[in-house]
Design an enzyme around this catalytic site. Structure first.
Site, short mmCIF file in Angstrom:
data_model
loop_
_atom_site.label_atom_id
_atom_site.label_comp_id
_atom_site.label_asym_id
_atom_site.label_seq_id
_atom_site.Cartn_x
_atom_site.Cartn_y
_atom_site.Cartn_z
N ASN A 7 -3.40 -6.11 -1.12
CA ASN A 7 -4.81 -6.44 -0.89
C ASN A 7 -5.67 -5.33 -1.49
O ASN A 7 -5.83 -4.27 -0.91
CB ASN A 7 -5.05 -6.56 0.63
CG ASN A 7 -6.51 -6.85 0.96
OD1 ASN A 7 -7.29 -7.22 0.07
ND2 ASN A 7 -6.88 -6.71 2.21
N LYS A 9 -8.77 -5.30 -1.94
CA LYS A 9 -10.13 -5.22 -1.37
C LYS A 9 -11.17 -5.12 -2.50
O LYS A 9 -11.00 -5.80 -3.51
CB LYS A 9 -10.21 -4.05 -0.38
CG LYS A 9 -9.07 -4.11 0.65
CD LYS A 9 -9.21 -3.15 1.78
CE LYS A 9 -8.00 -3.31 2.70
NZ LYS A 9 -8.11 -2.50 3.90
N HIS A 96 -9.80 -11.58 7.52
CA HIS A 96 -9.50 -10.13 7.50
C HIS A 96 -10.50 -9.40 8.40
O HIS A 96 -11.68 -9.74 8.44
CB HIS A 96 -9.58 -9.59 6.07
CG HIS A 96 -9.01 -8.21 5.96
ND1 HIS A 96 -9.72 -7.10 6.35
CD2 HIS A 96 -7.79 -7.77 5.56
CE1 HIS A 96 -8.95 -6.02 6.19
NE2 HIS A 96 -7.78 -6.41 5.70
N GLU A 98 -12.02 -6.72 8.14
CA GLU A 98 -13.22 -6.14 7.49
C GLU A 98 -14.30 -7.20 7.32
O GLU A 98 -15.49 -6.91 7.42
CB GLU A 98 -12.82 -5.51 6.15
CG GLU A 98 -12.08 -4.20 6.37
CD GLU A 98 -11.09 -3.83 5.28
OE1 GLU A 98 -11.10 -4.44 4.20
OE2 GLU A 98 -10.29 -2.90 5.53
N GLU A 174 -2.42 -7.31 11.95
CA GLU A 174 -2.97 -6.02 11.53
C GLU A 174 -3.81 -5.44 12.65
O GLU A 174 -4.98 -5.81 12.82
CB GLU A 174 -3.89 -6.23 10.31
CG GLU A 174 -3.22 -6.84 9.11
CD GLU A 174 -4.00 -6.54 7.84
OE1 GLU A 174 -3.48 -5.78 7.02
OE2 GLU A 174 -5.12 -7.04 7.69
N GLY A 180 -6.35 1.39 7.23
CA GLY A 180 -7.02 2.45 6.47
C GLY A 180 -7.17 3.77 7.21
O GLY A 180 -7.92 4.64 6.79
N SER A 217 -2.08 0.67 7.25
CA SER A 217 -1.58 1.98 6.79
C SER A 217 -0.11 1.98 6.39
O SER A 217 0.60 2.95 6.64
CB SER A 217 -1.86 3.06 7.85
OG SER A 217 -3.26 3.23 8.02
#
Ligand code: PGA
Length: 257
Positions: A7, A9, A96, A98, A174, A180, A217
């Site tokens: 991914n 991003k 996702h 985010e 996740e 991250g 991560s």
């Protein structure tokens, strides 16, 4: 075979960099790609170019990082699942964290996107995960994920409503606090959640064979501890997928399983 999704991003900032990154990954990992499913999720702008360039390479699949819930129409800035399918790309990542956080995507929106992607013939990668580690108990995290799955997949509160619908689905577990941050979940907790998700989808929907990936991560040092568990079907990799050398090491570990 394990599945590894890169991914990217909102990276890298030029198409040339994107091409070079994938070229480097593929050059190093060529021999491995018949032993691991590689899915690349670049920004939308690079998808057509990359999908075209690798159209004859059946070992690489492409994913959109999002899709809209309508097929065509007056929706400025949005991308239809039909457009993604026509590239051709195979997957759509939906929900996702985010996007849930920065774009305020709700479960209702995500549910519509899952259905639209499915209608268009895309395989859906649905992202779920509890928001904080603080005070995390296995029970509370499971309850959070259970609610997300129900809201994202079912029209009413009953998952049975979609029994005839979405079968081609992969769930990416996740934990949001692990994305991250360099703080991964423990492999034991990730496994427990994976089993929980699989059992829930079988019990409520009769969905057998749903694949569950871990994300948050992941790097070449910790991936083995997750993939060592047969029930964890792969990983969704963010930051580490932007460094070819690092990502090749991840692919090597995955291919060995
Ligand atoms: P990360 O991102 O690997 O950088 O934590 C994972 C993801 O957001 O899918």
């Amino acid at each position: 075979m394990k599945t590894i999704i890169a991914n990217w991003k909102m990276n890298p900032v030029t198409e040339l960099h994107a091409r070079n990154l994938l070229e480097e990954v593929v050059r190093e990992s060529k021999r491995l790609l018949s032993h691991v499913e590689l899915v690349v999720a670049p920004p939308f702008l690079y998808l057509p170019g990359l999908a075209h360039e690798y159209r004859r390479d059946e070992r690489i699949a492409f994913a959109a990082q999002d899709v809209f819930w309508e097929e065509t129409g007056a929706y400025t800035g949005e991308i239809s699942p039909l457009m993604v399918k026509s590239l051709p790309a195979e997957y759509a990542i939906i929900g996702h964290s985010e996007r849930r956080a920065h774009l305020k995507e709700t479960d209702t929106m995500i549910q519509k996107k899952v259905r639209a992607a499915h209608r268009a013939g895309l395989s859906v990668v649905l992202c779920v995960g509890e928001p904080t580690r603080k005070g995390k108990t296995a029970k509370a995290a499971k309850e959070y994920v259970r609610r997300q799955l129900i809201k994202d997949l079912a029209e009413s509160n009953s998952l049975h409503d979609i029994a005839s619908g979405i079968r081609d689905i992969t769930v990416a577990y996740e934990p949001v606090w692990a994305i991250g941050t360099g703080r991964t979940d423990t492999p034991e907790d990730a496994l427990e959640m994976t089993l929980f998700i699989k059992e829930l989808l079988i019990a409520k929907l009769g969905f057998r064979g749903v694949r569950v990936l871990y994300g948050g991560s992941v790097n070449h040092e910790n991936i083995e501890s997750f993939l060592a568990h047969d029930e964890i079907d792969g990983a969704l990799v963010g930051g580490a997928s932007l460094r070819a050398e690092e990502f090749d090491k991840i692919l090597a570990v995955a291919a060995a399983h």
